[in-house]
Design a protein around this motif. Structure first.
Motif, PDB file in Angstrom:
ATOM      1  N   ALA A 252      49.329  19.103  62.638  1.00  0.00           N
ATOM      2  CA  ALA A 252      48.713  17.867  62.138  1.00  0.00           C
ATOM      3  C   ALA A 252      47.799  17.267  63.198  1.00  0.00           C
ATOM      4  O   ALA A 252      46.729  16.740  62.876  1.00  0.00           O
ATOM      5  N   GLU A 253      48.202  17.363  64.459  1.00  0.00           N
ATOM      6  CA  GLU A 253      47.360  16.847  65.537  1.00  0.00           C
ATOM      7  C   GLU A 253      46.055  17.637  65.632  1.00  0.00           C
ATOM      8  O   GLU A 253      44.969  17.056  65.745  1.00  0.00           O
ATOM      9  N   GLU A 254      46.154  18.952  65.563  1.00  0.00           N
ATOM     10  CA  GLU A 254      44.955  19.791  65.615  1.00  0.00           C
ATOM     11  C   GLU A 254      44.032  19.498  64.435  1.00  0.00           C
ATOM     12  O   GLU A 254      42.817  19.421  64.588  1.00  0.00           O
ATOM     13  N   TYR A 255      44.611  19.344  63.252  1.00  0.00           N
ATOM     14  CA  TYR A 255      43.838  19.059  62.054  1.00  0.00           C
ATOM     15  C   TYR A 255      43.156  17.697  62.156  1.00  0.00           C
ATOM     16  O   TYR A 255      42.025  17.529  61.715  1.00  0.00           O
ATOM     17  N   ASN A 256      43.845  16.735  62.758  1.00  0.00           N
ATOM     18  CA  ASN A 256      43.284  15.390  62.886  1.00  0.00           C
ATOM     19  C   ASN A 256      42.161  15.347  63.925  1.00  0.00           C
ATOM     20  O   ASN A 256      41.244  14.540  63.815  1.00  0.00           O
ATOM     21  N   LYS A 257      42.235  16.202  64.930  1.00  0.00           N
ATOM     22  CA  LYS A 257      41.169  16.237  65.949  1.00  0.00           C
ATOM     23  C   LYS A 257      39.863  16.762  65.368  1.00  0.00           C
ATOM     24  O   LYS A 257      38.798  16.338  65.783  1.00  0.00           O
ATOM     25  N   LYS A 258      39.971  17.712  64.436  1.00  0.00           N
ATOM     26  CA  LYS A 258      38.785  18.294  63.810  1.00  0.00           C
ATOM     27  C   LYS A 258      38.940  18.244  62.291  1.00  0.00           C
ATOM     28  O   LYS A 258      39.144  19.266  61.636  1.00  0.00           O
ATOM     29  N   PRO A 259      38.853  17.044  61.707  1.00  0.00           N
ATOM     30  CA  PRO A 259      39.034  16.944  60.254  1.00  0.00           C
ATOM     31  C   PRO A 259      37.843  17.528  59.502  1.00  0.00           C
ATOM     32  O   PRO A 259      36.729  17.586  60.032  1.00  0.00           O
ATOM     33  N   PRO A 260      38.063  17.961  58.272  1.00  0.00           N
ATOM     34  CA  PRO A 260      36.954  18.459  57.464  1.00  0.00           C
ATOM     35  C   PRO A 260      35.952  17.338  57.172  1.00  0.00           C
ATOM     36  O   PRO A 260      36.283  16.153  57.252  1.00  0.00           O
ATOM     37  N   LEU A 261      34.747  17.715  56.842  1.00  0.00           N
ATOM     38  CA  LEU A 261      33.666  16.759  56.607  1.00  0.00           C
ATOM     39  C   LEU A 261      34.026  15.756  55.515  1.00  0.00           C
ATOM     40  O   LEU A 261      33.793  14.554  55.674  1.00  0.00           O
ATOM     41  N   PHE A 262      34.615  16.220  54.402  1.00  0.00           N
ATOM     42  CA  PHE A 262      34.936  15.288  53.313  1.00  0.00           C
ATOM     43  C   PHE A 262      35.941  14.229  53.761  1.00  0.00           C
ATOM     44  O   PHE A 262      35.899  13.100  53.309  1.00  0.00           O
TER      45      PHE A 262
ATOM     46  N   MET B  22      47.517   7.688  65.096  1.00  0.00           N
ATOM     47  CA  MET B  22      48.614   6.899  65.648  1.00  0.00           C
ATOM     48  C   MET B  22      49.959   7.420  65.156  1.00  0.00           C
ATOM     49  O   MET B  22      50.910   7.535  65.934  1.00  0.00           O
ATOM     50  N   HIS B  23      50.046   7.773  63.877  1.00  0.00           N
ATOM     51  CA  HIS B  23      51.287   8.346  63.344  1.00  0.00           C
ATOM     52  C   HIS B  23      51.626   9.659  64.054  1.00  0.00           C
ATOM     53  O   HIS B  23      52.791   9.916  64.386  1.00  0.00           O
ATOM     54  N   ILE B  24      50.607  10.470  64.287  1.00  0.00           N
ATOM     55  CA  ILE B  24      50.818  11.756  64.955  1.00  0.00           C
ATOM     56  C   ILE B  24      51.274  11.536  66.396  1.00  0.00           C
ATOM     57  O   ILE B  24      52.183  12.200  66.884  1.00  0.00           O
ATOM     58  N   PHE B  25      50.653  10.585  67.086  1.00  0.00           N
ATOM     59  CA  PHE B  25      51.041  10.290  68.462  1.00  0.00           C
ATOM     60  C   PHE B  25      52.504   9.856  68.532  1.00  0.00           C
ATOM     61  O   PHE B  25      53.270  10.329  69.378  1.00  0.00           O
TER      62      PHE B  25
ATOM     63  N   GLY C 256      38.503   5.425  57.919  1.00  0.00           N
ATOM     64  CA  GLY C 256      39.441   4.522  58.568  1.00  0.00           C
ATOM     65  C   GLY C 256      40.821   5.121  58.752  1.00  0.00           C
ATOM     66  O   GLY C 256      41.549   4.758  59.664  1.00  0.00           O
ATOM     67  N   SER C 257      41.204   6.055  57.900  1.00  0.00           N
ATOM     68  CA  SER C 257      42.554   6.584  57.967  1.00  0.00           C
ATOM     69  C   SER C 257      42.739   7.617  59.068  1.00  0.00           C
ATOM     70  O   SER C 257      43.863   7.952  59.409  1.00  0.00           O
ATOM     71  N   VAL C 258      41.656   8.135  59.633  1.00  0.00           N
ATOM     72  CA  VAL C 258      41.763   9.122  60.708  1.00  0.00           C
ATOM     73  C   VAL C 258      42.444   8.495  61.918  1.00  0.00           C
ATOM     74  O   VAL C 258      43.334   9.087  62.524  1.00  0.00           O
ATOM     75  N   GLU C 259      42.063   7.272  62.258  1.00  0.00           N
ATOM     76  CA  GLU C 259      42.682   6.590  63.392  1.00  0.00           C
ATOM     77  C   GLU C 259      44.140   6.252  63.110  1.00  0.00           C
ATOM     78  O   GLU C 259      44.995   6.367  63.981  1.00  0.00           O
ATOM     79  N   GLU C 260      44.406   5.834  61.885  1.00  0.00           N
ATOM     80  CA  GLU C 260      45.784   5.515  61.508  1.00  0.00           C
ATOM     81  C   GLU C 260      46.661   6.766  61.569  1.00  0.00           C
ATOM     82  O   GLU C 260      47.775   6.733  62.082  1.00  0.00           O
ATOM     83  N   GLU C 261      46.130   7.859  61.069  1.00  0.00           N
ATOM     84  CA  GLU C 261      46.875   9.108  61.109  1.00  0.00           C
ATOM     85  C   GLU C 261      47.074   9.581  62.543  1.00  0.00           C
ATOM     86  O   GLU C 261      48.133  10.109  62.884  1.00  0.00           O
TER      87      GLU C 261
END
Length: 94
Positions: free
Chosen positions: A48-58, A72-75, A65-70
Motif C-alpha cells: 500500500a505504501e508503494e502504491y501510494n508513492k506512485k498512484p495511477p493517474l486517475f 497518513m493511514h499507511i504511516f 486530497g485522499s492521497v495525503e490521508e491515505e
C-alpha cells in the motif's frame, strides 16, 4: 490490494493470536499459519505504501486530497506493524 486499515486489523488479530499461543506454551511451529497471516498483512501494508508513492493517474486526478490521508493511514499502519515486529522478536527471543 488491501487497504491499510484492514491490513492493520488483520495483523493485529494474528498478532494477538500469536501472543496468546506463546502465553499458553504453544510451540512456534504450531503457529506457522498465524505467523503467515501476520506477515502477509505486513506485506500488504508495504505494498500500500508503494502504491501510494506512485498512484495511477486517475487516482491523482479524482482523489487528490485522499492521497495525503491515505499516506497518513499507511504511516500509522507501518508504525504499528513495526511495534508488533519488535514485540514478537522479544517474545521469540525468550
Amino acid at each position: 490490494m488491501v487497504d491499510p486499515i484492514s491490513a492493520v486489523a488483520l495483523a493485529t488479530g494474528a498478532f494477538n493470536t500469536i501472543k496468546a499461543g506463546f502465553a499458553a506454551g504453544r510451540e512456534i511451529e504450531s503457529m506457522a499459519g498465524d505467523l503467515s497471516r501476520w506477515m502477509g498483512a505486513v506485506s500488504d501494508i508495504k505494498k500500500a505504501e508503494e502504491y501510494n508513492k506512485k498512484p495511477p493517474l486517475f487516482k491523482k486526478i479524482f482523489n487528490a486530497g485522499s492521497v495525503e490521508e491515505e499516506a497518513m493511514h499507511i504511516f500509522m499502519a507501518k508504525k504499528k506493524a513495526e511495534d508488533m515486529r519488535n514485540e514478537l522478536k522479544q517474545i521469540i527471543s525468550f
